[in-house]
Structure formats: C-alpha cells, structure tokens
Write a protein that holds these residues in place. Structure first.
Motif, PDB file in Angstrom:
ATOM      1  N   PRO A 263       0.824  -1.231   0.000  1.00 56.43           N
ATOM      2  CA  PRO A 263       0.000   0.000   0.000  1.00 56.43           C
ATOM      3  C   PRO A 263       0.848   1.268   0.000  1.00 56.43           C
ATOM      4  N   GLY A 264       2.116   1.173   0.347  1.00 57.58           N
ATOM      5  CA  GLY A 264       2.970   2.367   0.387  1.00 57.58           C
ATOM      6  C   GLY A 264       3.648   2.689  -0.932  1.00 57.58           C
ATOM      7  N   ASP A 265       3.388   1.887  -1.969  1.00 54.72           N
ATOM      8  CA  ASP A 265       4.075   2.079  -3.249  1.00 54.72           C
ATOM      9  C   ASP A 265       3.544   3.287  -4.022  1.00 54.72           C
ATOM     10  N   VAL A 266       4.380   3.751  -4.920  1.00 57.89           N
ATOM     11  CA  VAL A 266       3.982   4.822  -5.833  1.00 57.89           C
ATOM     12  C   VAL A 266       3.046   4.256  -6.906  1.00 57.89           C
ATOM     13  N   GLY A 267       2.110   5.078  -7.337  1.00 62.60           N
ATOM     14  CA  GLY A 267       1.203   4.677  -8.415  1.00 62.60           C
ATOM     15  C   GLY A 267       0.919   5.841  -9.347  1.00 62.60           C
ATOM     16  N   LEU A 268       0.325   5.512 -10.469  1.00 57.42           N
ATOM     17  CA  LEU A 268      -0.062   6.553 -11.432  1.00 57.42           C
ATOM     18  C   LEU A 268      -1.275   6.024 -12.193  1.00 57.42           C
ATOM     19  N   TRP A 269      -2.303   5.709 -11.403  1.00 56.72           N
ATOM     20  CA  TRP A 269      -3.500   5.107 -11.995  1.00 56.72           C
ATOM     21  C   TRP A 269      -4.636   6.118 -12.139  1.00 56.72           C
ATOM     22  N   GLU A 270      -4.426   7.361 -11.644  1.00 52.91           N
ATOM     23  CA  GLU A 270      -5.468   8.374 -11.857  1.00 52.91           C
ATOM     24  C   GLU A 270      -4.812   9.738 -12.026  1.00 52.91           C
ATOM     25  N   ASP A 271      -5.549  10.646 -12.683  1.00 49.84           N
ATOM     26  CA  ASP A 271      -4.972  11.942 -13.037  1.00 49.84           C
ATOM     27  C   ASP A 271      -4.567  12.757 -11.809  1.00 49.84           C
ATOM     28  N   GLY A 272      -5.267  12.555 -10.705  1.00 51.67           N
ATOM     29  CA  GLY A 272      -4.961  13.312  -9.486  1.00 51.67           C
ATOM     30  C   GLY A 272      -3.551  13.048  -8.962  1.00 51.67           C
ATOM     31  N   GLN A 273      -2.930  11.991  -9.450  1.00 54.96           N
ATOM     32  CA  GLN A 273      -1.570  11.672  -9.000  1.00 54.96           C
ATOM     33  C   GLN A 273      -0.499  12.391  -9.835  1.00 54.96           C
ATOM     34  N   ILE A 274      -0.920  13.013 -10.934  1.00 51.28           N
ATOM     35  CA  ILE A 274       0.069  13.610 -11.855  1.00 51.28           C
ATOM     36  C   ILE A 274       0.862  14.756 -11.208  1.00 51.28           C
ATOM     37  N   PRO A 275       0.209  15.700 -10.502  1.00 48.94           N
ATOM     38  CA  PRO A 275       0.993  16.821  -9.969  1.00 48.94           C
ATOM     39  C   PRO A 275       2.119  16.391  -9.025  1.00 48.94           C
ATOM     40  N   ALA A 276       1.885  15.392  -8.211  1.00 47.47           N
ATOM     41  CA  ALA A 276       2.942  14.938  -7.292  1.00 47.47           C
ATOM     42  C   ALA A 276       4.123  14.360  -8.075  1.00 47.47           C
ATOM     43  N   HIS A 277       3.822  13.673  -9.172  1.00 49.81           N
ATOM     44  CA  HIS A 277       4.899  13.156 -10.030  1.00 49.81           C
ATOM     45  C   HIS A 277       5.619  14.310 -10.728  1.00 49.81           C
ATOM     46  N   ALA A 278       4.840  15.318 -11.157  1.00 48.68           N
ATOM     47  CA  ALA A 278       5.443  16.448 -11.877  1.00 48.68           C
ATOM     48  C   ALA A 278       6.438  17.184 -10.977  1.00 48.68           C
ATOM     49  N   ARG A 279       6.114  17.291  -9.710  1.00 47.60           N
ATOM     50  CA  ARG A 279       7.023  17.968  -8.766  1.00 47.60           C
ATOM     51  C   ARG A 279       8.348  17.203  -8.663  1.00 47.60           C
ATOM     52  N   LEU A 280       8.231  15.893  -8.589  1.00 55.13           N
ATOM     53  CA  LEU A 280       9.425  15.038  -8.521  1.00 55.13           C
ATOM     54  C   LEU A 280      10.241  15.153  -9.818  1.00 55.13           C
ATOM     55  N   VAL A 281       9.545  15.100 -10.933  1.00 51.56           N
ATOM     56  CA  VAL A 281      10.200  15.191 -12.245  1.00 51.56           C
ATOM     57  C   VAL A 281      10.979  16.497 -12.369  1.00 51.56           C
ATOM     58  N   GLN A 282      10.361  17.584 -11.953  1.00 51.91           N
ATOM     59  CA  GLN A 282      11.028  18.891 -12.076  1.00 51.91           C
ATOM     60  C   GLN A 282      12.305  18.928 -11.258  1.00 51.91           C
ATOM     61  N   ALA A 283      12.257  18.371 -10.054  1.00 52.49           N
ATOM     62  CA  ALA A 283      13.445  18.377  -9.193  1.00 52.49           C
ATOM     63  C   ALA A 283      14.559  17.546  -9.834  1.00 52.49           C
ATOM     64  N   LEU A 284      14.211  16.410 -10.390  1.00 59.35           N
ATOM     65  CA  LEU A 284      15.225  15.538 -11.009  1.00 59.35           C
ATOM     66  C   LEU A 284      15.807  16.203 -12.250  1.00 59.35           C
ATOM     67  N   ALA A 285      14.952  16.787 -13.066  1.00 59.18           N
ATOM     68  CA  ALA A 285      15.436  17.428 -14.294  1.00 59.18           C
ATOM     69  C   ALA A 285      16.335  18.614 -13.948  1.00 59.18           C
ATOM     70  N   HIS A 286      15.983  19.343 -12.903  1.00 54.58           N
ATOM     71  CA  HIS A 286      16.803  20.496 -12.492  1.00 54.58           C
ATOM     72  C   HIS A 286      18.219  20.038 -12.124  1.00 54.58           C
ATOM     73  N   ALA A 287      18.315  18.830 -11.579  1.00 51.20           N
ATOM     74  CA  ALA A 287      19.634  18.310 -11.188  1.00 51.20           C
ATOM     75  C   ALA A 287      20.387  17.735 -12.392  1.00 51.20           C
ATOM     76  N   GLY A 288      19.803  17.786 -13.560  1.00 51.51           N
ATOM     77  CA  GLY A 288      20.533  17.429 -14.778  1.00 51.51           C
ATOM     78  C   GLY A 288      20.412  15.978 -15.206  1.00 51.51           C
ATOM     79  N   THR A 289      19.550  15.217 -14.537  1.00 52.13           N
ATOM     80  CA  THR A 289      19.386  13.813 -14.937  1.00 52.13           C
ATOM     81  C   THR A 289      18.153  13.667 -15.823  1.00 52.13           C
ATOM     82  N   VAL A 290      18.033  12.535 -16.461  1.00 52.95           N
ATOM     83  CA  VAL A 290      16.805  12.223 -17.212  1.00 52.95           C
ATOM     84  C   VAL A 290      15.840  11.534 -16.251  1.00 52.95           C
ATOM     85  N   PRO A 291      14.686  12.140 -15.974  1.00 53.21           N
ATOM     86  CA  PRO A 291      13.710  11.504 -15.086  1.00 53.21           C
ATOM     87  C   PRO A 291      12.972  10.388 -15.828  1.00 53.21           C
TER      88      PRO A 291
END
Ligand SMILES: Cc1cc2nc3c(=O)[nH]c(=O)nc-3n(C[C@H](O)[C@H](O)[C@H](O)COP(=O)(O)O)c2cc1C
Length: 377
Positions: free
Chosen positions: A69-97
């Motif tokens: 139950p603690g795993d990450v998921g992406l089964w509904e649109d409401g989960q997209i913003p939390a992923h986008a925040r993570l993606v932005q941080a990773l991309a800012h650090a110069g890696t491919v998310p």
C-alpha cells in the motif's frame, strides 16, 4: 570504444552518461500512490550524485497492481501533480527523469519487505493462473476480459507519465510480476490466447508494449525490463528473451533492461556474483540488435566501464551501490580519470570544483587542498 561517461541518445533524449539509477521500490511513504517528500529526497540525492538517468520505482498502473500500500502509483490523473514535482526536481539536477510502470499480479498485497507478510487490509491478487508463489496467497486467475484490459491500463498510465514530464518509460516485465507471470511457463498454465505457446504467453507483454508505444510521443524512448532467464529448469530462458526482444524492437522498444529471476524464489538457482546478469544483456544486445541496460552487482567503476567499453550493454543500472553511496557516479568519474565528466550542480561548485581542479576523490576525511577561487557566477 564507448566510455561510461559518453552521452547516450535514444530517440529525442540524451543521457549525460551511461549510469542509471535502477528502479527501487521504497514500499513506503507514498500517499495513496502519490510520491512524497521521501521520494523526492531519496531520488534527488542520487540525481545530484551524477547519474545520467534516475528511474522511479515500480509504479502501479492500478491500485491493486501495487506490491504494498505504500508504493507509488499513477492510476489516476490526481496523481500527476505529485509526479510532476518530482520530475522537475530531477530534471533540475541534470538527470533524465524516468519511470518504471508495472503490475505486481500475484506478488501484490504485501507488507514492506522488512515486515514480510500480507497487507492488512489487502486486496485480491490476480495472475495468469491460480498458482501461488511460495508462501504467498494463491491468486485468482484473470478472466480473458480482465487480461485484455491490461494493455490499456499500461497505456493510460504511460500517458499520465508523459503529462508529468517523465522522459523515459520502462514497462516492468521482470522479477515475477504480472507480465513475467504471463510469459513464464512456470506461472502461466492457461490454454486461451493469453497462454500456451511462446506466442500466447508473450502476448500480454507484446500488447502492453504496443499500447504504451502508441500512447507516448514519437521522440520518447521506451524501455522494457525483463527477467532474461528464470534460472529454473523448464522455465523462461535467455533464448526466449532474445526472441521477445526482436519482437518488441519491431514495436518501438528502444532499450531492453536485462535483469533475471523472481518467478519462484524457492526453485530458482541463481549464480550470484559480480555482474552475474551481464551475459543476458550480451545475448539480447547481440541476438536482437537492440540497446540494452545491464544490471545486478555492478559495483566497481572499472567493472562498469568495461561493460560499456566492451559493448556488453549501452548503459549500466545500479541499485544497491547507489543506495550505499548516492555519489557513486561522481566517485567513478574521479576514479576513472574523467573528472571533467560530472560537473555537479553549480550550487556545489566550491566543493565539486576541487574534484575538477585537483582530481581528488570524494572520500570523506581526506585533507582537502585550499578552496579554489569562487567560480564568479
Ligand atoms: C530496495 C530495492 C528495491 C527494488 N525495487 C525494484 C523495483 O521497483 N523495480 C525493479 O525492477 N527492480 C527493483 N529492485 C531491483 C533493482 O532494480 C536491481 O535490479 C537489483 O537490486 C540488482 O542491482 P544491484 O546489484 O545494483 O542492487 C529493487 C532493489 C532494491 C535493493
């Protein structure tokens, strides 16, 4: 000869080097599938450490496709913003998310590995057949209609991943999870179109890959992680993997990530040792003419360099080594005399600049030479 620190381009995405952070479930801290500060801190550290790609853990395409139950998921649109925040941080650090998307099938509804038991409350687990794995509960065999819906669920999840900003998607077909449960003869005893011969058993993987490819932009690379062998007599083999790789290559998969095992931990006999899965990568890369990632007990800079330089893989993925040391790529660059290769964030120049200037390694406790002049940014 290719160098570990040479860039790699797959479709429209260029990775700064050939070192990737392998997907690693945290089994913890996601908020109803949404990644939280834990995931951000954990993955961002490893992005700062210099990996050319950081891949988010096995992410559930459905709520009951999670392992815990603690795993990450992406089964509904409401989960997209939390992923986008993570993606932005990773991309800012110069890696491919990057993100791995999957369904746990009969290995789902568990507590985190360190508790080792069924989730409570859990959910009905499903699989190709009603065969349990080891001490796990027996799954319910999926109906033909339920199986037919899976590729669409992969595609919908991939579409959300694109919206969140991920730049590489990996379909999880390894380690005894749902797709692997279908293509391995150990776990698939069906005799409908989703089972039987090689064609039937691999159909779900093939159809899922086809659906994901159609759902993502043309310039976005697509990877497939497979267990290249079950390490079990009568199970899935490396030769099967080569055949599958040829088929998914024709469907637009760009990289096959070659892991192994996991369909039956009690029966498998794995010759564990440094780089023990690299031969799978060599076989798939040579046999199917597709880019591969090698993974599994790759721990030393010289070892990683040799895998890439000798054409055994196009990329190495590290899991436990980068858990122990998020700065593994930066240390490897120093150890291999490629201090120019990993710059680190400019915010860290006063520390990292020294690596470039003096070629010192990053071990703590070493007397440091005087700080270089501020970079003047
Ligand atoms: C904590 C942890 C979690 C993992 N979770 C995943 C996962 O989500 N998806 C996956 O395909 N493999 C997962 N793995 C396997 C790793 O990606 C990797 O294939 C394996 O650990 C071998 O690499 P290593 O020797 O560098 O650790 C996990 C491994 C660890 C240690």
């Amino acid at each position: 000869m290719t160098d570990l620190f040479d860039p790699l381009t797959l479709r429209g995405v260029t990775f700064a080097n050939r070192i990737g952070v392998s997907p690693m479930c945290m089994y913890c801290c996601a908020d109803d599938g949404k990644p939280t500060d834990w995931h951000l801190a954990h993955l961002l550290q490893r992005a700062i450490g210099g990996a050319g790609m950081v891949m988010v853990e096995a992410t559930g395409i459905t709520a009951d496709g999670r392992i815990t139950p603690g795993d990450v998921g992406l089964w509904e649109d409401g989960q997209i913003p939390a992923h986008a925040r993570l993606v932005q941080a990773l991309a800012h650090a110069g890696t491919v998310p990057a993100i791995q998307i999957g369904h746990a099938g009969r290995k789902g509804s568990r507590l985190p590995a360190w508790f080792d038991g069924p989730a409570d409350p859990g959910w009905q687990i499903v699989s190709a057949s009603d065969l349990p794995m080891g001490k796990f509960d027996a799954p319910r065999a999926m109906s033909e209609e339920e199986v037919a819906a899976i590729p669409g669920l992969f595609a919908a999840c991939a579409r959300r991943a694109v919206q969140a900003g991920y730049r590489l998607i990996e379909v999880h077909g390894a380690h005894g999870y749902l797709l692997h449960q279908f293509f391995s003869p150990i776990s698939n005893r069906r005799n409908d179109r989703w089972g039987g011969d090689f064609e039937g058993r691999t159909r779900l993987t093939v159809e899922s890959v086809r659906a994901v490819r159609a759902a993502i932009p043309e310039d976005m690379p697509l990877a497939l992680r497979i267990s290249h062998t079950d390490w079990i007599e009568g199970g899935w083999t490396t030769a099967d993997s080569v055949e599958l790789a040829k088929r998914v290559k024709a469907l637009g998969v760009d990289l096959v990530d070659c892991s192994s095992g996991g369909i039956d931990p009690d029966a498998q006999k794995i010759p564990i040792g440094p780089g023990y899965q690299v031969p799978g990568s060599v076989a798939v890369r040579g046999g199917a003419g597709i880019a591969t990632a090698a993974v599994g007990l790759i721990t030393e800079p010289e070892q990683a360099q040799a895998i890439v330089a000798e054409g055994k893989a196009d990329m190495v993925l590290l899991a436990r080594a980068v858990l122990r040391d998020p700065y593994w790529p930066a240390r490897a660059a120093a150890a291999l005399g490629r201090v120019d290769a990993i710059k680190g964030p400019p915010q860290y120049d006063r520390a990292w600049g020294q690596i470039g200037k003096f070629g010192i390694r990053l071990e703590t406790g070493l007397p440091l030479p005087p700080l270089p002049a501020p970079p003047g940014r």
